[in-house]
Design a protein around this motif. Sequence first.
Motif, PDB file in Angstrom:
ATOM      1  N   LEU A 152     -24.360  33.048  98.823  1.00 39.53           N
ATOM      2  CA  LEU A 152     -24.712  32.037  97.819  1.00 39.53           C
ATOM      3  C   LEU A 152     -24.380  32.636  96.454  1.00 39.53           C
ATOM      4  O   LEU A 152     -23.356  33.270  96.279  1.00 39.53           O
ATOM      5  CB  LEU A 152     -26.197  31.653  97.924  1.00 39.53           C
ATOM      6  CG  LEU A 152     -26.739  31.296  99.320  1.00 39.53           C
ATOM      7  CD1 LEU A 152     -28.214  30.977  99.271  1.00 39.53           C
ATOM      8  CD2 LEU A 152     -25.979  30.134  99.910  1.00 39.53           C
ATOM      9  N   SER A 215     -14.649  37.804  96.794  1.00 35.33           N
ATOM     10  CA  SER A 215     -13.260  37.928  96.383  1.00 35.33           C
ATOM     11  C   SER A 215     -13.104  39.299  95.719  1.00 35.33           C
ATOM     12  O   SER A 215     -14.086  39.831  95.208  1.00 35.33           O
ATOM     13  CB  SER A 215     -12.890  36.820  95.411  1.00 35.33           C
ATOM     14  OG  SER A 215     -13.716  36.887  94.272  1.00 35.33           O
ATOM     15  N   THR A 241     -15.518  24.202  99.980  1.00 34.66           N
ATOM     16  CA  THR A 241     -15.945  23.842  98.630  1.00 34.66           C
ATOM     17  C   THR A 241     -14.874  23.008  97.934  1.00 34.66           C
ATOM     18  O   THR A 241     -15.174  21.988  97.294  1.00 34.66           O
ATOM     19  CB  THR A 241     -16.216  25.106  97.803  1.00 34.66           C
ATOM     20  OG1 THR A 241     -16.983  25.993  98.608  1.00 34.66           O
ATOM     21  CG2 THR A 241     -16.953  24.798  96.521  1.00 34.66           C
ATOM     22  N   ALA A 272     -13.868  33.314  95.012  1.00 34.73           N
ATOM     23  CA  ALA A 272     -13.371  32.620  96.196  1.00 34.73           C
ATOM     24  C   ALA A 272     -13.349  31.106  95.979  1.00 34.73           C
ATOM     25  O   ALA A 272     -12.314  30.453  96.149  1.00 34.73           O
ATOM     26  CB  ALA A 272     -14.272  32.960  97.378  1.00 34.73           C
ATOM     27  N   ALA A 273     -14.479  30.554  95.572  1.00 34.02           N
ATOM     28  CA  ALA A 273     -14.576  29.102  95.436  1.00 34.02           C
ATOM     29  C   ALA A 273     -13.768  28.603  94.232  1.00 34.02           C
ATOM     30  O   ALA A 273     -13.055  27.604  94.323  1.00 34.02           O
ATOM     31  CB  ALA A 273     -16.037  28.692  95.308  1.00 34.02           C
ATOM     32  N   ASP A 293     -13.762  33.656  83.529  1.00 35.14           N
ATOM     33  CA  ASP A 293     -14.628  34.564  84.277  1.00 35.14           C
ATOM     34  C   ASP A 293     -15.393  35.407  83.264  1.00 35.14           C
ATOM     35  O   ASP A 293     -15.460  35.062  82.078  1.00 35.14           O
ATOM     36  CB  ASP A 293     -13.826  35.390  85.290  1.00 35.14           C
ATOM     37  CG  ASP A 293     -14.665  35.739  86.513  1.00 35.14           C
ATOM     38  OD1 ASP A 293     -14.634  35.007  87.515  1.00 35.14           O
ATOM     39  OD2 ASP A 293     -15.401  36.762  86.451  1.00 35.14           O
ATOM     40  N   MET A 361     -22.237  24.130  90.231  1.00 36.51           N
ATOM     41  CA  MET A 361     -22.347  24.291  91.688  1.00 36.51           C
ATOM     42  C   MET A 361     -22.854  25.641  92.166  1.00 36.51           C
ATOM     43  O   MET A 361     -22.878  25.902  93.365  1.00 36.51           O
ATOM     44  CB  MET A 361     -20.973  24.003  92.310  1.00 36.51           C
ATOM     45  CG  MET A 361     -20.563  22.558  92.131  1.00 36.51           C
ATOM     46  SD  MET A 361     -18.806  22.311  92.364  1.00 36.51           S
ATOM     47  CE  MET A 361     -18.624  22.742  94.076  1.00 36.51           C
ATOM     48  N   ILE A 391     -22.861  18.531  95.739  1.00 42.37           N
ATOM     49  CA  ILE A 391     -21.507  18.949  96.113  1.00 42.37           C
ATOM     50  C   ILE A 391     -21.670  20.249  96.869  1.00 42.37           C
ATOM     51  O   ILE A 391     -21.845  21.309  96.280  1.00 42.37           O
ATOM     52  CB  ILE A 391     -20.627  19.213  94.877  1.00 42.37           C
ATOM     53  CG1 ILE A 391     -20.575  17.969  93.987  1.00 42.37           C
ATOM     54  CG2 ILE A 391     -19.225  19.611  95.303  1.00 42.37           C
ATOM     55  CD1 ILE A 391     -19.661  18.112  92.807  1.00 42.37           C
ATOM     56  N   ASN A 393     -20.449  22.542 100.495  1.00 38.15           N
ATOM     57  CA  ASN A 393     -19.470  22.585 101.582  1.00 38.15           C
ATOM     58  C   ASN A 393     -20.015  22.089 102.925  1.00 38.15           C
ATOM     59  O   ASN A 393     -19.261  21.864 103.852  1.00 38.15           O
ATOM     60  CB  ASN A 393     -18.817  23.959 101.694  1.00 38.15           C
ATOM     61  CG  ASN A 393     -19.789  25.086 101.513  1.00 38.15           C
ATOM     62  OD1 ASN A 393     -20.980  24.935 101.801  1.00 38.15           O
ATOM     63  ND2 ASN A 393     -19.315  26.223 101.051  1.00 38.15           N
TER      64      ASN A 393
HETATM   65  N1  LIG Z   1     -21.862  24.180  96.057  1.00 32.51           N
HETATM   66  C1  LIG Z   1     -21.104  24.746  96.961  1.00 32.51           C
HETATM   67  O1  LIG Z   1     -20.715  24.161  97.955  1.00 32.51           O
HETATM   68  C2  LIG Z   1     -20.668  26.143  96.779  1.00 32.51           C
HETATM   69  C3  LIG Z   1     -19.692  26.649  97.626  1.00 32.51           C
HETATM   70  C4  LIG Z   1     -19.260  27.961  97.439  1.00 32.51           C
HETATM   71  C5  LIG Z   1     -19.815  28.718  96.440  1.00 32.51           C
HETATM   72  N2  LIG Z   1     -20.801  28.183  95.676  1.00 32.51           N
HETATM   73  C6  LIG Z   1     -21.431  28.973  94.623  1.00 32.51           C
HETATM   74  O2  LIG Z   1     -20.462  29.407  93.706  1.00 32.51           O
HETATM   75  C7  LIG Z   1     -20.752  30.724  93.268  1.00 32.51           C
HETATM   76  C8  LIG Z   1     -19.583  31.644  93.531  1.00 32.51           C
HETATM   77  O3  LIG Z   1     -19.351  31.765  94.918  1.00 32.51           O
HETATM   78  P1  LIG Z   1     -18.061  32.546  95.444  1.00 32.51           P
HETATM   79  O4  LIG Z   1     -18.174  32.536  96.930  1.00 32.51           O
HETATM   80  O5  LIG Z   1     -16.837  32.031  94.802  1.00 32.51           O
HETATM   81  O6  LIG Z   1     -18.384  34.019  94.919  1.00 32.51           O
HETATM   82  P2  LIG Z   1     -17.388  35.137  94.342  1.00 32.51           P
HETATM   83  O7  LIG Z   1     -18.204  36.360  94.260  1.00 32.51           O
HETATM   84  O8  LIG Z   1     -16.122  35.156  95.110  1.00 32.51           O
HETATM   85  O9  LIG Z   1     -17.028  34.624  92.861  1.00 32.51           O
HETATM   86  C9  LIG Z   1     -17.937  34.550  91.817  1.00 32.51           C
HETATM   87  C10 LIG Z   1     -17.151  34.665  90.526  1.00 32.51           C
HETATM   88  O10 LIG Z   1     -18.019  34.327  89.446  1.00 32.51           O
HETATM   89  C11 LIG Z   1     -17.789  35.259  88.429  1.00 32.51           C
HETATM   90  N3  LIG Z   1     -18.948  35.373  87.553  1.00 32.51           N
HETATM   91  C12 LIG Z   1     -20.137  35.920  87.826  1.00 32.51           C
HETATM   92  N4  LIG Z   1     -20.912  35.919  86.718  1.00 32.51           N
HETATM   93  C13 LIG Z   1     -20.163  35.364  85.741  1.00 32.51           C
HETATM   94  C14 LIG Z   1     -20.396  35.107  84.373  1.00 32.51           C
HETATM   95  N5  LIG Z   1     -21.531  35.458  83.805  1.00 32.51           N
HETATM   96  N6  LIG Z   1     -19.412  34.487  83.660  1.00 32.51           N
HETATM   97  C15 LIG Z   1     -18.253  34.148  84.233  1.00 32.51           C
HETATM   98  N7  LIG Z   1     -17.971  34.404  85.525  1.00 32.51           N
HETATM   99  C16 LIG Z   1     -18.922  34.998  86.260  1.00 32.51           C
HETATM  100  C17 LIG Z   1     -17.502  36.562  89.163  1.00 32.51           C
HETATM  101  O11 LIG Z   1     -16.856  37.520  88.336  1.00 32.51           O
HETATM  102  C18 LIG Z   1     -16.619  36.079  90.294  1.00 32.51           C
HETATM  103  O12 LIG Z   1     -15.264  36.059  89.942  1.00 32.51           O
HETATM  104  C19 LIG Z   1     -22.028  31.112  93.981  1.00 32.51           C
HETATM  105  O13 LIG Z   1     -23.121  30.804  93.158  1.00 32.51           O
HETATM  106  C20 LIG Z   1     -22.062  30.216  95.200  1.00 32.51           C
HETATM  107  O14 LIG Z   1     -23.361  29.945  95.638  1.00 32.51           O
HETATM  108  C21 LIG Z   1     -21.231  26.914  95.803  1.00 32.51           C
END
Ligand SMILES: NC(=O)c1ccc[n+]([C@@H]2O[C@H](COP(=O)([O-])OP(=O)(O)OC[C@H]3O[C@@H](n4cnc5c(N)ncnc54)[C@H](O)[C@@H]3O)[C@@H](O)[C@H]2O)c1
Length: 471
Positions: A152, A215, A241, A272-273, A293, A361, A391, A393
């Motif tokens: 998450l 990622s 997502t 990743a997302a 980022d 999200m 929204i 997945n």
């Molecule tokens: N709603 C959905 O269906 C859904 C699906 C997937 C992921 N998510 C959420 O999205 C988020 C990311 O998931 P992920 O799997 O891509 O993780 P991830 O670790 O691959 O990516 C997270 C990214 O966010 C960046 N980040 C963190 N803090 C930041 C900040 N203060 N400012 C800018 N960028 C910042 C990180 O550097 C990283 O690149 C999580 O909170 C996850 O719960 C939601």
Amino acid sequence: MEHTGLGGKSIILRLEMNTKEIKFGQVASAIFEAGGDMVAIDVIQSSGDITVRDITITVTDSAHISTVTETVQSLKGVRLVNISDRTFLMHLGGKIETQPKVPIQNRDDLSRVYTPDVARVCAAIQEDPKKAYTLTIKRNTVAVISDGSAVLGLGNIGPYAAMPVMEGKSMLFKQLAGVDSFPICLDTQDTEEIIATIKAIAPAFGGINLEDIASPRCFEIEQRLRDELDVPVFHDDQHGTAVVLYAALINALKVVGKSIDQVKVVVCGIGAAGVACSKILLSAGVGEIIGVDRAGALTRDETYEHPMWQWYAEHTNPNRVQGPLSEVIRGADVFIGLSAGGLLQREDVLSMAEQPIVFAMANPTPEIQPEAVEDIAGVIATGRSDYPNQINNVLCFPGIFRAALDCRATVINEEMKLAAAEAIASAVPADELNASYIIPSVFNQNVVKAIRERVVKAAVVTGVARRVPRE
Ligand SMILES: NC(=O)c1ccc[n+]([C@@H]2O[C@H](COP(=O)([O-])OP(=O)(O)OC[C@H]3O[C@@H](n4cnc5c(N)ncnc54)[C@H](O)[C@@H]3O)[C@@H](O)[C@H]2O)c1
Ligand SMILES: O=C(O)C[C@H](O)C(=O)O
Ligand SMILES: [Mg+2]
């Protein structure tokens, strides 16, 4: 235990009290003064001066739980043995179990399901490996695999702590789409070890759902497994997502009356997302996407160590905008948050274009709470089930795997993903579409059916289906 209203919940505190030091009345008054409403008391043990009781208390929210427990813990002569709430109780002993399809009632049954007769089935599969699909769980079973590195929005919490999420995904697979699955959390975060392990356990499964793998390693893991396995490998946080996000955007744009090729989109969190969502939007024709980022906007004027970011910078941000989120977001039509809780401010949303679309999200805490911008945003959505427009997945992975298993797809390709997004978007009838209803509910029974139908078609048309299901 019952929920008692908006945000209200019940907790059970198991308290051990020394009656020489404190009377129960004093404990009850302290709980009352902390705002807790005591609804039940059960005596668990009473011997000599020690009494153990389970106290059920109604509290308003998570912060209130801390207030009440801290108050109780500060009382002399009271020990807080345990605290449970409805959520924890639902997790006792885990959330899923294995269920045999046929009972073994006598020796004859035993010798059929197991040795000696089972050997004939083994030999049949050895002779024709395709029979694994008809004679084992493979045809209806997916592995839900995580390394616990991006769970998450909680981050790298490790494989043990990741299990409740993976068990939850397994429940959803079964309940929503009849897909069986195993939650598997690996005690390694090494790319090669993860790939080798998944390849080694793949024979039992008809598909691999990768989940919550950070990622950039998730990109290589998924690509290599896609190349090296003959069953679909799908990184849910990327593609699940992206599919649901695209579905939501199709409908949100209809609500605010803007067209996809004219909007400026800011994506916060290029993990990743964020990468997968940006890619699906690029292929859907969004002209201006800016990724932000931790270090601000990604731009082709910089060089990035991370190859995916390099690719990203070269394919987005046509105007080479630089700076932090608060600057980049000015004039944007759409905000897509896939980063971490609380990063977006009301002032940021005020600086966006008219009727801004805010998709916050991050889970479990969105980039901005909907209440903070509901008066100024055109459409708001989060990943959570307790606000309108979820929204998440979960709208995609059960249906897309249902389809992939049924047609024995070798992969889940772009066409299948776009078909899934269109199916999800179309599950909201045009005459019901509005700012609080852009995406169907997870419990909308038409969603899985609609995804299955369109995705199977897309798989057949693109030549990746190994069979055409009858119905
Ligand atoms: N709603 C959905 O269906 C859904 C699906 C997937 C992921 N998510 C959420 O999205 C988020 C990311 O998931 P992920 O799997 O891509 O993780 P991830 O670790 O691959 O990516 C997270 C990214 O966010 C960046 N980040 C963190 N803090 C930041 C900040 N203060 N400012 C800018 N960028 C910042 C990180 O550097 C990283 O690149 C999580 O909170 C996850 O719960 C939601
Ligand atoms: O698990 C979820 O609720 C959605 C998503 O997979 C996430 O990682 O946040
Ligand atoms: Mg996830």
